[in-house]
Design a protein around this motif. Structure first.
Motif, PDB file in Angstrom:
ATOM      1  N   GLN A 201       0.835  -1.189   0.000  1.00 50.46           N
ATOM      2  CA  GLN A 201       0.000   0.000   0.000  1.00 50.46           C
ATOM      3  C   GLN A 201       0.872   1.242   0.000  1.00 50.46           C
ATOM      4  OE1 GLN A 201      -3.209  -0.680   3.163  1.00 50.46           O
ATOM      5  NE2 GLN A 201      -1.585  -2.123   3.676  1.00 50.46           N
ATOM      6  N   ALA A 202       0.282   2.353  -0.396  1.00 47.36           N
ATOM      7  CA  ALA A 202       0.995   3.630  -0.394  1.00 47.36           C
ATOM      8  C   ALA A 202       0.158   4.672   0.324  1.00 47.36           C
ATOM      9  CB  ALA A 202       1.288   4.089  -1.821  1.00 47.36           C
ATOM     10  N   VAL A 203       0.757   5.303   1.332  1.00 43.97           N
ATOM     11  CA  VAL A 203       0.100   6.392   2.038  1.00 43.97           C
ATOM     12  C   VAL A 203       1.011   7.617   1.999  1.00 43.97           C
ATOM     13  CG1 VAL A 203      -1.157   4.831   3.562  1.00 43.97           C
ATOM     14  CG2 VAL A 203       1.048   5.753   4.300  1.00 43.97           C
ATOM     15  N   PHE A 204       0.408   8.772   2.175  1.00 43.27           N
ATOM     16  CA  PHE A 204       1.149  10.026   2.261  1.00 43.27           C
ATOM     17  C   PHE A 204       0.593  10.804   3.441  1.00 43.27           C
ATOM     18  CE2 PHE A 204       0.965   8.683  -2.154  1.00 43.27           C
ATOM     19  CZ  PHE A 204       2.307   8.686  -2.507  1.00 43.27           C
ATOM     20  N   GLY A 205       1.382  11.759   3.939  1.00 42.53           N
ATOM     21  CA  GLY A 205       0.890  12.534   5.057  1.00 42.53           C
ATOM     22  C   GLY A 205       1.964  13.404   5.661  1.00 42.53           C
ATOM     23  N   VAL A 206       1.633  14.049   6.763  1.00 43.43           N
ATOM     24  CA  VAL A 206       2.624  14.805   7.527  1.00 43.43           C
ATOM     25  C   VAL A 206       3.634  13.801   8.064  1.00 43.43           C
ATOM     26  CG1 VAL A 206       3.007  16.325   9.486  1.00 43.43           C
ATOM     27  CG2 VAL A 206       0.910  16.540   8.116  1.00 43.43           C
ATOM     28  N   PRO A 207       4.913  13.906   7.673  1.00 48.36           N
ATOM     29  CA  PRO A 207       5.857  12.832   7.983  1.00 48.36           C
ATOM     30  C   PRO A 207       5.905  12.413   9.444  1.00 48.36           C
ATOM     31  CG  PRO A 207       6.815  14.330   6.390  1.00 48.36           C
ATOM     32  CD  PRO A 207       5.517  14.936   6.811  1.00 48.36           C
ATOM     33  N   ASP A 208       5.942  13.372  10.367  1.00 51.45           N
ATOM     34  CA  ASP A 208       6.044  13.005  11.779  1.00 51.45           C
ATOM     35  C   ASP A 208       4.787  12.281  12.247  1.00 51.45           C
ATOM     36  OD1 ASP A 208       7.596  13.142  14.293  1.00 51.45           O
ATOM     37  OD2 ASP A 208       5.917  14.359  14.975  1.00 51.45           O
ATOM     38  N   GLU A 209       3.628  12.707  11.755  1.00 53.07           N
ATOM     39  CA  GLU A 209       2.385  12.041  12.135  1.00 53.07           C
ATOM     40  C   GLU A 209       2.363  10.600  11.632  1.00 53.07           C
ATOM     41  OE1 GLU A 209      -1.038  14.129  10.782  1.00 53.07           O
ATOM     42  OE2 GLU A 209      -0.500  16.018  11.761  1.00 53.07           O
ATOM     43  N   VAL A 210       2.732  10.409  10.364  1.00 49.24           N
ATOM     44  CA  VAL A 210       2.679   9.073   9.777  1.00 49.24           C
ATOM     45  C   VAL A 210       3.680   8.146  10.462  1.00 49.24           C
ATOM     46  CG1 VAL A 210       3.011   7.730   7.664  1.00 49.24           C
ATOM     47  CG2 VAL A 210       1.867   9.957   7.564  1.00 49.24           C
ATOM     48  N   SER A 211       4.899   8.634  10.663  1.00 49.21           N
ATOM     49  CA  SER A 211       5.926   7.778  11.258  1.00 49.21           C
ATOM     50  C   SER A 211       5.561   7.379  12.679  1.00 49.21           C
ATOM     51  CB  SER A 211       7.285   8.475  11.227  1.00 49.21           C
ATOM     52  OG  SER A 211       7.260   9.701  11.934  1.00 49.21           O
ATOM     53  N   ARG A 212       5.068   8.309  13.481  1.00 51.43           N
ATOM     54  CA  ARG A 212       4.694   7.973  14.856  1.00 51.43           C
ATOM     55  C   ARG A 212       3.524   6.990  14.886  1.00 51.43           C
ATOM     56  NH1 ARG A 212       7.106  11.006  18.801  1.00 51.43           N
ATOM     57  NH2 ARG A 212       8.195  12.898  18.108  1.00 51.43           N
ATOM     58  N   HIS A 213       2.570   7.162  13.991  1.00 52.90           N
ATOM     59  CA  HIS A 213       1.401   6.287  13.972  1.00 52.90           C
ATOM     60  C   HIS A 213       1.793   4.867  13.548  1.00 52.90           C
ATOM     61  CE1 HIS A 213      -3.152   6.270  13.827  1.00 52.90           C
ATOM     62  NE2 HIS A 213      -2.854   5.054  13.385  1.00 52.90           N
ATOM     63  N   LEU A 214       2.534   4.759  12.467  1.00 54.11           N
ATOM     64  CA  LEU A 214       2.896   3.424  11.979  1.00 54.11           C
ATOM     65  C   LEU A 214       3.854   2.721  12.931  1.00 54.11           C
ATOM     66  CD1 LEU A 214       3.348   3.997   8.127  1.00 54.11           C
ATOM     67  CD2 LEU A 214       1.311   3.215   9.367  1.00 54.11           C
ATOM     68  N   LEU A 215       4.878   3.444  13.378  1.00 48.88           N
ATOM     69  CA  LEU A 215       5.876   2.805  14.235  1.00 48.88           C
ATOM     70  C   LEU A 215       5.353   2.587  15.647  1.00 48.88           C
ATOM     71  CD1 LEU A 215       9.098   4.649  13.037  1.00 48.88           C
ATOM     72  CD2 LEU A 215       8.248   2.399  12.364  1.00 48.88           C
ATOM     73  N   GLY A 216       4.276   3.262  16.013  1.00 46.24           N
ATOM     74  CA  GLY A 216       3.664   3.025  17.306  1.00 46.24           C
ATOM     75  C   GLY A 216       2.774   1.797  17.334  1.00 46.24           C
ATOM     76  N   SER A 217       2.550   1.184  16.183  1.00 45.92           N
ATOM     77  CA  SER A 217       1.684   0.014  16.113  1.00 45.92           C
ATOM     78  C   SER A 217       2.492  -1.278  16.224  1.00 45.92           C
ATOM     79  CB  SER A 217       0.920   0.005  14.786  1.00 45.92           C
ATOM     80  OG  SER A 217       0.264  -1.240  14.597  1.00 45.92           O
ATOM     81  N   PRO A 218       2.025  -2.238  17.013  1.00 45.46           N
ATOM     82  CA  PRO A 218       2.717  -3.529  17.081  1.00 45.46           C
ATOM     83  C   PRO A 218       2.606  -4.339  15.797  1.00 45.46           C
ATOM     84  CG  PRO A 218       0.657  -3.601  18.321  1.00 45.46           C
ATOM     85  CD  PRO A 218       0.868  -2.173  17.914  1.00 45.46           C
ATOM     86  N   ILE A 219       1.721  -3.932  14.895  1.00 44.89           N
ATOM     87  CA  ILE A 219       1.600  -4.649  13.615  1.00 44.89           C
ATOM     88  C   ILE A 219       2.883  -4.527  12.802  1.00 44.89           C
ATOM     89  CG2 ILE A 219       0.403  -4.614  11.384  1.00 44.89           C
ATOM     90  CD1 ILE A 219      -2.159  -3.861  12.933  1.00 44.89           C
ATOM     91  N   ILE A 220       3.482  -3.350  12.813  1.00 39.84           N
ATOM     92  CA  ILE A 220       4.718  -3.131  12.066  1.00 39.84           C
ATOM     93  C   ILE A 220       5.873  -3.828  12.778  1.00 39.84           C
ATOM     94  CG2 ILE A 220       6.387  -1.401  11.267  1.00 39.84           C
ATOM     95  CD1 ILE A 220       3.775  -1.499   9.663  1.00 39.84           C
ATOM     96  N   ARG A 221       6.624  -4.630  12.020  1.00 37.00           N
ATOM     97  CA  ARG A 221       7.733  -5.379  12.614  1.00 37.00           C
ATOM     98  C   ARG A 221       9.092  -4.914  12.119  1.00 37.00           C
ATOM     99  NH1 ARG A 221       6.024 -10.075  15.009  1.00 37.00           N
ATOM    100  NH2 ARG A 221       8.092  -9.960  15.960  1.00 37.00           N
ATOM    101  N   LYS A 222       9.087  -4.069  11.109  1.00 37.73           N
ATOM    102  CA  LYS A 222      10.372  -3.585  10.582  1.00 37.73           C
ATOM    103  C   LYS A 222      10.202  -2.195  10.002  1.00 37.73           C
ATOM    104  CE  LYS A 222      13.647  -4.266   6.767  1.00 37.73           C
ATOM    105  NZ  LYS A 222      14.904  -3.967   7.468  1.00 37.73           N
TER     106      LYS A 222
END
Length: 475
Positions: A201-222
């Protein structure tokens, strides 16, 4: 050709509108707006995460033949769509069309290489007494959050998507908001080649918002990130909170050692065009030219002459050899760095100013005899500036090459075979080109050391970075 309509791609659906915030995508050659890019909100990112979790469950069980078919199919489609992809990349990033075409071919080669590599994800069986069995296997790490910068709008997304897909992972790509259509074009080739919609998938957004949201999720492993050292360190800290695996390709400040036993004209013919490729906006760009005193003046003068002949213009013009810088921040940075250097005693031989009043053009520039305390000698300029300084001997040249905390790419030119081996051992860098500027390839690892990051992309190492090792012992 018309610039395409923009949307995020989540679970195969093009997502736009709905009152979302937008980002204006600008043509750097004209300053004109190309389109408005929709930016993800929290609900979009949650949907992308849930989709990536489903996609991983499906794709980790895919066969090597399925993965290879998708990667080879995407490579064929990129080749068929080369001209459209290249023109889109030039329109939104600025580089000459010829360079954008090469970028498409880089992806084609990488995807075809990975299509073969999926059959070589080997484990091993350990020798044990009768009745016991121990195996070591490689498994996909899980959903990957991948962040790609704007300087290679096709190649960077290709790297971020190709390796996880080859390894059996799902991936959420956040490419640069400055150059979104190129990344979407690469992803669309994968989807059109049969990649299940939930896998990438491809998402775009405010970089700090996107990075904190994705990396704050246990779903992401890398986390896979390419970009500046400052941002890389920040993201690495976020990833560390959940012990996520990371591959970090960060900034550089490429040293080039030129010894007095070389053919100066040959070195200039190779390294001057390499310096101004993509207007110097290349992480492995040759930047600090560390030149032995006996050939310093000849090398400097030859470099200045070649820089002055470079044709700067719109990347869509066939005559253009160097396009504009990618955004208005870059010319501002050039003026700041060059101004600081000249105030501290450096000599500006050519360039050092903007071109015209449309777009973000900047003249190819050459500075020499720059004090080591100048900002430009310590901060990656990421622009069309060559820094040329004289040095007395090999030891001093190596010391200067290793002085900075960066270690991504380095180059050396010498005809002395023993010196070549000494240089290869002494230089602290993830990649070294000796008598060449060619330091990459689909089958070669791409990555740095020190502040330039860790881990590798491309080559078998790129797939390995998306795998984890499991040891199973049976009694």
């Amino acid at each position: 050709m018309a610039y395409p309509d923009l949307a995020m791609i989540i679970d195969g659906e093009r997502v736009s509108g709905g009152g979302r915030r937008t980002h204006l995508v600008v043509n750097p050659a004209t300053g004109a707006t190309l389109a408005e890019l929709p930016l993800a909100d929290a609900a979009d990112l949650d949907r992308a995460l849930e989709t990536a979790q489903r996609g991983f469950r499906r794709w980790r069980d895919s066969t090597p033949h399925e993965r290879a078919a998708v990667l080879q199919g995407a490579a064929r489609l990129m080749l068929e769509r080369q001209e459209d992809l290249a023109r889109i990349a030039t329109m939104e990033q600025g580089k000459p069309l010829a360079e954008a075409r090469i970028e498409v071919l880089m992806n084609v080669g990488l995807f075809n290489f990975y299509a073969g590599e999926v059959f070589r994800l080997y484990g091993r069986t350990l020798v044990r007494p009768a009745g016991l069995r121990s195996t070591v296997t490689k498994e996909p790490v899980g959903p990957v959050a991948a962040f790609a910068p704007w300087n290679f709008p096709l190649g960077n997304p290709g790297r971020k998507l190709g390796a996880p897909i080859a390894a059996g992972c799902s991936v959420i790509l956040k490419a640069a908001e400055e150059a979104p259509a190129s990344a979407l074009g690469v992803l669309q080739c994968l989807l059109d080649a049969g990649l299940p919609s939930e896998v990438a998938q491809a998402v775009f957004g405010v970089p700090d918002e996107v990075s904190r949201h994705l990396l704050g999720s246990p779903i992401i492993r890398k986390l896979s990130f390419t970009g500046s050292t400052v941002v890389g360190k920040h993201l690495a800290k976020l990833a560390a909170d959940d012990c996520k695996r990371t591959t970090m390709e960060l900034g550089g400040h490429g040293p080039v050692l030129v010894f007095d036993d070389v053919d100066v004209d040959q070195v200039l013919a190779t390294m001057a065009p390499a310096k101004y490729r993509n207007a110097g906006q290349v992480c492995v760009s040759p930047t600090r030219f560390i030149v032995q005193e006996d050939v310093f003046e000849r090398f400097r003068d030859g470099f200045v002459e070649r820089a002055g002949k470079i044709v700067v213009g719109d990347g869509l013009d066939a005559e253009t050899q160097m396009g504009p810088m990618a955004n208005p921040r870059r010319p501002d940075a050039m003026e700041r760095l060059i101004g600081d250097a000249t105030r501290k005693g450096a000599t500006l031989h050519t360039g050092g100013e903007r071109i015209g009043n449309r777009g973000f053009f900047y003249k190819p520039s050459v500075l020499s005899e720059i004090p080591l305390d100048a900002e430009i000698m310590n901060e990656e300029p990421f622009g069309p500036i060559a820094l040329i300084n004289p040095f007395a001997d090999e030891d001093a040249m190596i010391a200067e090459a290793n002085r900075l905390p960066y270690g991504l790419a380095a180059y050396a030119w010498t005809s002395d075979a023993k010196r070549q081996r000494r240089i290869a051992r002494a230089i602290e860098s993830g990649m070294i080109g000796i008598n060449t500027n060619m330091i990459g390839g689909a089958d070669a690892p791409f990555g740095g050391v020190k502040w330039s990051g860790h881990g590798s992309e491309d080559g078998p190492e790129g797939v390995e970075a998306c795998l984890v090792t499991k040891a199973v012992h049976e009694g």
